[in-house]
Write an enzyme that holds these catalytic residues in place. Structure first.
Site, PDB file in Angstrom:
ATOM      1  N   ASP A 107       0.854  -1.197   0.000  1.00  9.62           N
ATOM      2  CA  ASP A 107       0.000   0.000   0.000  1.00  9.62           C
ATOM      3  C   ASP A 107       0.886   1.242   0.000  1.00  9.62           C
ATOM      4  O   ASP A 107       2.049   1.187   0.420  1.00  9.62           O
ATOM      5  CB  ASP A 107      -0.871   0.043   1.260  1.00  9.62           C
ATOM      6  CG  ASP A 107      -1.998  -0.981   1.247  1.00  9.62           C
ATOM      7  OD1 ASP A 107      -2.185  -1.669   0.223  1.00  9.62           O
ATOM      8  OD2 ASP A 107      -2.698  -1.089   2.273  1.00  9.62           O
ATOM      9  N   GLN A 137      -0.659   7.067  -6.371  1.00 13.35           N
ATOM     10  CA  GLN A 137      -1.808   7.935  -6.077  1.00 13.35           C
ATOM     11  C   GLN A 137      -1.920   9.074  -7.083  1.00 13.35           C
ATOM     12  O   GLN A 137      -0.987   9.867  -7.241  1.00 13.35           O
ATOM     13  CB  GLN A 137      -1.625   8.507  -4.666  1.00 13.35           C
ATOM     14  CG  GLN A 137      -1.569   7.430  -3.598  1.00 13.35           C
ATOM     15  CD  GLN A 137      -0.708   7.825  -2.399  1.00 13.35           C
ATOM     16  OE1 GLN A 137       0.340   8.471  -2.560  1.00 13.35           O
ATOM     17  NE2 GLN A 137      -1.107   7.426  -1.213  1.00 13.35           N
ATOM     18  N   ARG A 158      -0.978  -0.666  -8.697  1.00 18.23           N
ATOM     19  CA  ARG A 158      -2.381  -0.331  -8.388  1.00 18.23           C
ATOM     20  C   ARG A 158      -2.546   1.185  -8.466  1.00 18.23           C
ATOM     21  O   ARG A 158      -1.838   1.919  -7.783  1.00 18.23           O
ATOM     22  CB  ARG A 158      -2.733  -0.810  -6.978  1.00 18.23           C
ATOM     23  CG  ARG A 158      -4.138  -0.389  -6.526  1.00 18.23           C
ATOM     24  CD  ARG A 158      -4.294  -0.433  -5.011  1.00 18.23           C
ATOM     25  NE  ARG A 158      -4.075  -1.753  -4.466  1.00 18.23           N
ATOM     26  CZ  ARG A 158      -3.606  -1.975  -3.226  1.00 18.23           C
ATOM     27  NH1 ARG A 158      -3.316  -0.955  -2.413  1.00 18.23           N
ATOM     28  NH2 ARG A 158      -3.410  -3.195  -2.810  1.00 18.23           N
ATOM     29  N   LYS A 161      -6.938   7.007  -6.414  1.00 24.76           N
ATOM     30  CA  LYS A 161      -6.998   8.481  -6.442  1.00 24.76           C
ATOM     31  C   LYS A 161      -6.165   9.081  -5.323  1.00 24.76           C
ATOM     32  O   LYS A 161      -5.654  10.189  -5.449  1.00 24.76           O
ATOM     33  CB  LYS A 161      -8.455   8.936  -6.336  1.00 24.76           C
ATOM     34  CG  LYS A 161      -9.272   8.574  -7.581  1.00 24.76           C
ATOM     35  CD  LYS A 161     -10.647   9.197  -7.551  1.00 24.76           C
ATOM     36  CE  LYS A 161     -11.470   8.711  -8.734  1.00 24.76           C
ATOM     37  NZ  LYS A 161     -12.864   9.232  -8.701  1.00 24.76           N
ATOM     38  N   GLY A 162      -6.029   8.368  -4.210  1.00 25.14           N
ATOM     39  CA  GLY A 162      -5.221   8.872  -3.089  1.00 25.14           C
ATOM     40  C   GLY A 162      -6.088   9.188  -1.894  1.00 25.14           C
ATOM     41  O   GLY A 162      -7.071   9.923  -2.007  1.00 25.14           O
ATOM     42  N   ALA A 163      -5.733   8.631  -0.744  1.00 24.88           N
ATOM     43  CA  ALA A 163      -6.562   8.739   0.449  1.00 24.88           C
ATOM     44  C   ALA A 163      -6.023   9.754   1.468  1.00 24.88           C
ATOM     45  O   ALA A 163      -6.658   9.988   2.488  1.00 24.88           O
ATOM     46  CB  ALA A 163      -6.680   7.368   1.111  1.00 24.88           C
ATOM     47  N   HIS A 202     -13.736   2.666  -7.025  1.00 21.32           N
ATOM     48  CA  HIS A 202     -15.158   2.294  -7.077  1.00 21.32           C
ATOM     49  C   HIS A 202     -15.900   3.133  -8.093  1.00 21.32           C
ATOM     50  O   HIS A 202     -17.097   2.984  -8.260  1.00 21.32           O
ATOM     51  CB  HIS A 202     -15.802   2.498  -5.696  1.00 21.32           C
ATOM     52  CG  HIS A 202     -15.026   1.861  -4.603  1.00 21.32           C
ATOM     53  ND1 HIS A 202     -14.231   2.578  -3.738  1.00 21.32           N
ATOM     54  CD2 HIS A 202     -14.888   0.561  -4.271  1.00 21.32           C
ATOM     55  CE1 HIS A 202     -13.637   1.747  -2.915  1.00 21.32           C
ATOM     56  NE2 HIS A 202     -14.009   0.524  -3.211  1.00 21.32           N
ATOM     57  N   ARG A 260     -13.209   5.329   9.385  1.00 18.82           N
ATOM     58  CA  ARG A 260     -12.799   6.034   8.164  1.00 18.82           C
ATOM     59  C   ARG A 260     -13.807   5.806   7.029  1.00 18.82           C
ATOM     60  O   ARG A 260     -14.164   6.702   6.296  1.00 18.82           O
ATOM     61  CB  ARG A 260     -11.422   5.524   7.729  1.00 18.82           C
ATOM     62  CG  ARG A 260     -10.422   6.641   7.455  1.00 18.82           C
ATOM     63  CD  ARG A 260      -9.094   6.088   7.012  1.00 18.82           C
ATOM     64  NE  ARG A 260      -8.426   5.320   8.052  1.00 18.82           N
ATOM     65  CZ  ARG A 260      -7.541   4.354   7.825  1.00 18.82           C
ATOM     66  NH1 ARG A 260      -7.215   4.003   6.601  1.00 18.82           N
ATOM     67  NH2 ARG A 260      -6.961   3.710   8.817  1.00 18.82           N
ATOM     68  N   ARG A 261     -14.237   4.541   6.878  1.00 19.68           N
ATOM     69  CA  ARG A 261     -15.207   4.219   5.813  1.00 19.68           C
ATOM     70  C   ARG A 261     -16.492   5.013   6.028  1.00 19.68           C
ATOM     71  O   ARG A 261     -17.078   5.521   5.088  1.00 19.68           O
ATOM     72  CB  ARG A 261     -15.559   2.716   5.797  1.00 19.68           C
ATOM     73  CG  ARG A 261     -14.422   1.777   5.469  1.00 19.68           C
ATOM     74  CD  ARG A 261     -14.099   1.717   3.985  1.00 19.68           C
ATOM     75  NE  ARG A 261     -13.314   2.829   3.502  1.00 19.68           N
ATOM     76  CZ  ARG A 261     -12.007   2.999   3.703  1.00 19.68           C
ATOM     77  NH1 ARG A 261     -11.304   2.114   4.359  1.00 19.68           N
ATOM     78  NH2 ARG A 261     -11.378   4.061   3.230  1.00 19.68           N
TER      79      ARG A 261
END
Ligand code: FAD
Length: 279
Positions: A107, A137, A158, A161-163, A202, A260-261
């Site tokens: 990750d 990202q 992978r 977009k970047g978190a 998504h 977070r979700r």
């Protein structure tokens, strides 16, 4: 104990429950990326314990013959300790997994970790001639140059977009600009990579764009989504013939992940509640 409301997004607290989840999804032709929850350890002991847990998980995946792999976080495996701890612990895991033909994703965390994460990824991917992948990202301006560097590395990439909330001096802040950068990165990858592209999103618009690029260039790719998010779309994409991997976290440090979700999308709480209430 994991409350039912969190079990929409988290595959239980134990490796057994994570493996059971992977087995169930495999029956629906969805492959699984397992992540043991944990990050930002400032002592070596928990980092070593999680590294051992990952090696054990790799053995379980191998023994069960599952279509599953693992995804690890740099700060979970010694990055915050400085020195060579991160490189040593990740190398142990990747060597162990390569011997059992289990894939390892790395990750990507915030921008201060990008250089070392890419360096370790590149060294391990070249050492094993693949078997390992890294996340990049789209919100970071540097990423276009990074993927030019990664194009001939024998692993997978992978695209997300970047978190992380990055400084505006180095990152795109507007959603429309991040989306545009994401499209540019995919276009570059489908044109220049030989395969090994993972679309970690998504967003129906990004997935449609990737399928169009696949039709144009014929480059192999997979779609990755999180457990509990657009699961109907995951099954639908499998039915349409695409390779889908579900990222499923597990472990006793589930609270902040679940929070977070819910924070990033309030509807997630509603979905989770509906799942618990059975409607
Ligand atoms: P967004 O831009 O958030 O949303 C676009 C559209 O997608 C929405 O309008 C909606 O139509 C749909 N959508 C999005 N979320 C939902 C939802 N919950 N329910 C229903 N529809 C929804 N980030 C990192 O920084 N590092 C990583 O290592 C990393 N790994 C990841 C691995 C995977 C497998 C995935 C899926 C994401 C990962 N991320 C990572 C997170 C990523 O950076 C984004 O923050 C996250 O995926 C949200 O962006 P998005 O592209 O999914 O869609």
């Amino acid at each position: 104990m994991l409350p039912p409301i969190a079990s929409r997004f988290v595959a239980g607290e134990s490796p057994e429950s994570a493996i059971d989840h992977a087995r169930e999804l495999n029956q629906r032709n969805v492959s699984v990326i397992l992540n043991l929850l944990g990050e930002h350890y400032d002592e070596r002991e928990p980092a070593e314990a999680d590294a051992a847990a990952y090696r054990d998980l790799v053995d379980r995946i191998d023994e069960a013959g599952l279509s599953a792999c693992i995804s690890i976080k740099p700060s979970q495996l010694g990055l915050d300790l400085g020195g060579d701890a991160f490189r040593e612990l990740v190398t142990d895991i990747v060597d162990h997994a390569a011997a059992r033909d289990v894939f390892v994703w790395i990750d990507m965390e915030d921008h201060t970790t990008t250089d070392v994460t890419l360096d370790v990824y590149e060294d391990l991917a070249r050492k094993h001639d693949g078997g390992v992948g890294v996340c990049v990202q789209a919100n970071l301006e540097r990423t276009r140059e990074d993927i030019e560097r990664l194009a001939d590395v024998p692993g997978k990439v992978r695209f997300v977009k970047g978190a992380y909330d990055e400084p505006k001096s180095i990152a795109h802040k507007e959603k429309s600009r991040v989306d545009e950068a994401y499209r540019d990165l995919l276009a570059y990858a489908f044109e220049h990579f030989e395969g090994g592209i993972a679309v970690g999103s998504h967003d129906p618009a990004m997935i449609d764009y990737a399928t169009d690029l696949h039709d144009e260039y014929g480059t192999d790719f997979e779609i990755q989504m999180l457990m509990g998010v657009r699961e109907d779309a995951q099954y639908d994409l499998v039915d349409r013939g695409y390779e889908v991997w579900q990222y499923a976290p597990y472990g006793d440090k589930w609270f902040s992940y679940f929070y977070r979700r819910v924070r990033e999308r309030k509807e997630n709480l509603l979905f989770a509640l509906r799942a618990v209430l059975g409607r």
